[in-house]
Design an enzyme around this catalytic site. Structure first.
Site, mmCIF file in Angstrom:
data_model
loop_
_atom_site.group_PDB
_atom_site.id
_atom_site.type_symbol
_atom_site.label_atom_id
_atom_site.label_comp_id
_atom_site.label_asym_id
_atom_site.label_seq_id
_atom_site.Cartn_x
_atom_site.Cartn_y
_atom_site.Cartn_z
ATOM 1 N N THR A 1 -15.999 0.310 -15.177
ATOM 2 C CA THR A 1 -15.600 -0.986 -14.236
ATOM 3 C C THR A 1 -16.113 -2.315 -14.952
ATOM 4 O O THR A 1 -17.206 -2.029 -15.871
ATOM 5 C CB THR A 1 -16.684 -0.620 -13.045
ATOM 6 O OG1 THR A 1 -16.702 -1.721 -12.295
ATOM 7 C CG2 THR A 1 -17.958 -0.171 -13.380
ATOM 8 N N CYS B 1 -10.578 -0.372 17.636
ATOM 9 C CA CYS B 1 -10.816 0.426 19.094
ATOM 10 C C CYS B 1 -11.825 1.365 19.146
ATOM 11 O O CYS B 1 -12.116 1.606 20.332
ATOM 12 C CB CYS B 1 -9.531 0.658 19.722
ATOM 13 S SG CYS B 1 -8.826 2.338 18.937
ATOM 14 N N TYR C 1 0.853 -1.286 -0.009
ATOM 15 C CA TYR C 1 0.053 0.058 -0.128
ATOM 16 C C TYR C 1 0.736 1.283 -0.130
ATOM 17 O O TYR C 1 0.391 2.388 -0.519
ATOM 18 C CB TYR C 1 -0.916 0.030 1.247
ATOM 19 C CG TYR C 1 -2.195 -0.955 0.769
ATOM 20 C CD1 TYR C 1 -3.017 -0.562 -0.197
ATOM 21 C CD2 TYR C 1 -2.039 -2.240 1.514
ATOM 22 C CE1 TYR C 1 -4.235 -1.505 -0.417
ATOM 23 C CE2 TYR C 1 -3.335 -3.182 1.080
ATOM 24 C CZ TYR C 1 -4.183 -2.763 -0.022
ATOM 25 O OH TYR C 1 -5.124 -3.649 -0.557
ATOM 26 N N GLU D 1 -14.826 -1.081 -23.543
ATOM 27 C CA GLU D 1 -15.282 -2.509 -24.148
ATOM 28 C C GLU D 1 -16.543 -2.644 -23.049
ATOM 29 O O GLU D 1 -16.717 -2.003 -21.986
ATOM 30 C CB GLU D 1 -14.183 -3.497 -23.571
ATOM 31 C CG GLU D 1 -13.626 -3.553 -22.307
ATOM 32 C CD GLU D 1 -12.536 -4.344 -22.091
ATOM 33 O OE1 GLU D 1 -12.094 -5.088 -22.941
ATOM 34 O OE2 GLU D 1 -12.044 -4.292 -20.917
ATOM 35 N N HIS E 1 -14.962 0.902 -1.385
ATOM 36 C CA HIS E 1 -13.739 -0.065 -1.088
ATOM 37 C C HIS E 1 -12.612 0.695 -0.189
ATOM 38 O O HIS E 1 -11.521 0.249 -0.281
ATOM 39 C CB HIS E 1 -13.257 -0.601 -2.360
ATOM 40 C CG HIS E 1 -14.046 -1.504 -3.152
ATOM 41 N ND1 HIS E 1 -13.886 -1.711 -4.247
ATOM 42 C CD2 HIS E 1 -15.161 -2.175 -2.827
ATOM 43 C CE1 HIS E 1 -14.988 -2.557 -4.831
ATOM 44 N NE2 HIS E 1 -15.741 -2.816 -3.703
HETATM 45 P P1 OAD Z 1 -11.199 -3.761 -13.512
HETATM 46 O O1 OAD Z 1 -9.863 -3.642 -13.613
HETATM 47 O O2 OAD Z 1 -11.803 -5.081 -13.130
HETATM 48 O O3 OAD Z 1 -11.913 -3.228 -14.872
HETATM 49 C C1 OAD Z 1 -11.478 -1.890 -15.278
HETATM 50 C C2 OAD Z 1 -12.560 -1.784 -16.310
HETATM 51 O O4 OAD Z 1 -12.028 -0.325 -16.939
HETATM 52 C C3 OAD Z 1 -12.654 -2.669 -17.650
HETATM 53 O O5 OAD Z 1 -13.896 -2.758 -17.776
HETATM 54 C C4 OAD Z 1 -11.944 -1.408 -18.813
HETATM 55 O O6 OAD Z 1 -12.574 -1.925 -19.926
HETATM 56 C C5 OAD Z 1 -12.271 -0.223 -18.153
HETATM 57 N N1 OAD Z 1 -11.319 0.685 -18.679
HETATM 58 C C6 OAD Z 1 -10.064 0.467 -19.024
HETATM 59 N N2 OAD Z 1 -9.352 1.806 -19.452
HETATM 60 C C7 OAD Z 1 -10.483 2.842 -19.437
HETATM 61 C C8 OAD Z 1 -10.913 4.196 -19.865
HETATM 62 N N3 OAD Z 1 -9.763 4.639 -20.343
HETATM 63 N N4 OAD Z 1 -11.851 4.809 -19.727
HETATM 64 C C9 OAD Z 1 -12.870 3.986 -19.185
HETATM 65 N N5 OAD Z 1 -12.798 2.622 -18.933
HETATM 66 C C10 OAD Z 1 -11.572 2.078 -18.893
HETATM 67 O O7 OAD Z 1 -11.491 -2.671 -12.232
HETATM 68 P P2 OAD Z 1 -12.639 -2.445 -11.565
HETATM 69 O O8 OAD Z 1 -14.209 -2.952 -12.382
HETATM 70 O O9 OAD Z 1 -12.767 -1.211 -10.915
HETATM 71 O O10 OAD Z 1 -11.727 -4.084 -5.425
HETATM 72 O O11 OAD Z 1 -12.634 -3.669 -10.135
HETATM 73 C C11 OAD Z 1 -13.535 -3.553 -9.315
HETATM 74 C C12 OAD Z 1 -13.119 -3.913 -8.138
HETATM 75 O O12 OAD Z 1 -12.166 -5.065 -8.156
HETATM 76 C C13 OAD Z 1 -11.908 -2.944 -7.558
HETATM 77 O O13 OAD Z 1 -12.534 -1.971 -6.811
HETATM 78 C C14 OAD Z 1 -11.128 -3.840 -6.634
HETATM 79 C C15 OAD Z 1 -10.779 -5.015 -7.524
HETATM 80 O O14 OAD Z 1 -10.824 -6.231 -6.759
HETATM 81 C C16 OAD Z 1 -11.243 -3.881 -4.097
HETATM 82 O O15 OAD Z 1 -10.174 -3.703 -4.042
HETATM 83 C C17 OAD Z 1 -12.252 -4.580 -3.011
#
Ligand code: OAD
Length: 239
Positions: free
Chosen positions: A185, A127, A62, A211, A115
Site C-alpha cells: 500500500t 433503510c 463495479y 518500493e 473500504h
Molecule cells: P496504491 O495503488 O496506491 O498502491 C499500491 C502499492 O502496491 C504501491 O505502493 C506499490 O509499490 C505496491 N505494489 C505493487 N506491486 C506489488 C507487489 N507485487 N507486492 C507488494 N506491493 C506491490 O494502492 P493502495 O495503497 O491500496 O481506496 O490504495 C489505497 C486506497 O486508495 C484504495 O483502497 C482505494 C484507493 O483510492 C478506496 O477505494 C476508498
C-alpha cells in the site's frame, strides 16, 4: 537471504494490506493507472455524486470489477497471510483496503474490509437492511436491483467522501498489537496511512512491497520486493 520476522507466544500481529497484495493475482493497483481508475475518472464512478448523477454507470464500473476479481485467484502472499493466521489463531488480525475477496478465498478469517466489499451490496437508502452477498452484474438503470423498501441497491463500497468501515474495531486491534505488517500500500490514503503511527513505540513495524511507501520513515524495517516473493517464509512463529 531475508532476515525472518519472529513472532513469539506473547505477540499479536496486525496486518494491513493494499492493492499491491493482489497485484500478482493480475488485479491492477490504483497508482499504476495514471490517475485513472480502469479508464474512468474516480469522481465519475466512485463518489456519492457519481451515484446521484448516473447510477447505471457506477454499476457498470463495479460489474466490470466483479468480473475481473471473480476471475482472479489468490497468490502466494494471500496464502502466506492465511497460513500465519492458521499458526497464531486469534493473535492475528487482518485489515484490508482491498474490496476483492482474495484473502477470504486463501483462507483468512479474522479480517475486515475497511473500504467495503466488491461482492456485497446494500440498500442505497440505508433503510436498515443489512448488507448482503451479491455477485450480480448490472448494466442498465432498469437492471439495478431494488430493496424491499423500494430503494435501489448500491455496491457496499466506501466511496471517496464516505467513512471507512469498522474503524473502532481496527483501532482496538492496533492498540493491542505488538507486530505490524503493512503490505502493498502506497501510504498515501488516510486514515490507513496513519495506522503505523497509531501503533505504540514498542511495536515492531514492517513494510513489504517493491518500493518505499510515502510513510516509510514510520517503519522499523522495509522488506523490499513483491509480496508473493517476500512473504512466504518471512514470518517465523516461535511459540
Ligand atoms: P496504491 O495503488 O496506491 O498502491 C499500491 C502499492 O502496491 C504501491 O505502493 C506499490 O509499490 C505496491 N505494489 C505493487 N506491486 C506489488 C507487489 N507485487 N507486492 C507488494 N506491493 C506491490 O494502492 P493502495 O495503497 O491500496 O481506496 O490504495 C489505497 C486506497 O486508495 C484504495 O483502497 C482505494 C484507493 O483510492 C478506496 O477505494 C476508498
Amino acid at each position: 537471504m531475508k532476515e525472518p520476522i519472529r513472532v513469539g507466544a506473547e505477540d499479536r500481529v496486525f496486518v494491513l494490506t493494499g492493492a499491491g497484495v493482489s497485484a500478482e493475482s493480475g488485479l491492477k493497483t490504483f497508482r499504476d493507472q495514471g490517475g485513472l481508475w480502469e479508464g474512468h475518472r474516480v469522481e465519475d464512478v466512485a463518489t456519492p455524486e457519481a451515484w446521484g448523477a448516473d447510477a447505471a454507470r457506477v454499476w457498470r464500473f463495479y460489474s466490470e470489477r466483479r468480473r475481473g476479481a471473480g476471475q482472479a485467484e489468490p497468490n502466494a502472499a494471500h496464502q502466506a497471510l492465511a497460513e500465519l493466521e492458521e499458526g497464531i489463531g486469534d493473535r492475528f488480525f487482518l485489515c484490508t483496503q482491498n474490496v476483492d475477496d482474495l484473502h477470504e478465498r486463501a483462507g483468512s478469517r479474522r479480517l475486515v474490509h475497511m473500504h467495503g466489499e466488491l461482492f456485497v451490496s446494500r440498500c442505497a437508502e440505508d433503510c436498515g437492511r443489512a448488507p448482503f452477498a451479491d455477485h450480480g452484474l448490472y448494466e442498465t438503470e432498469e437492471a439495478i436491483g431494488r430493496c424491499s423498501c423500494g430503494g435501489r441497491i448500491r455496491p457496499h463500497i466506501v466511496w471517496f467522501g464516505e467513512m471507512p468501515l469498522e474503524m473502532e474495531r481496527i483501532q482496538r486491534e492496533i492498540e493491542r498489537s505488538t507486530v505490524m505488517l503493512v503490505v502493498g500500500t502506497s501510504g498515501a490514503v488516510y486514515p490507513a496511512a496513519n495506522f503505523v503511527r497509531w501503533a505504540g513505540p514498542g511495536v515492531r513495524k514492517y513494510y513489504i512491497g517493491p518500493e518505499e511507501p510515502m510513510n516509510a520513515r514510520a517503519f522499523t524495517r522495509l522488506v523490499l520486493g513483491n509480496a508473493g516473493d517476500v512473504l512466504p517464509g518471512l514470518v517465523e512463529i516461535r511459540d
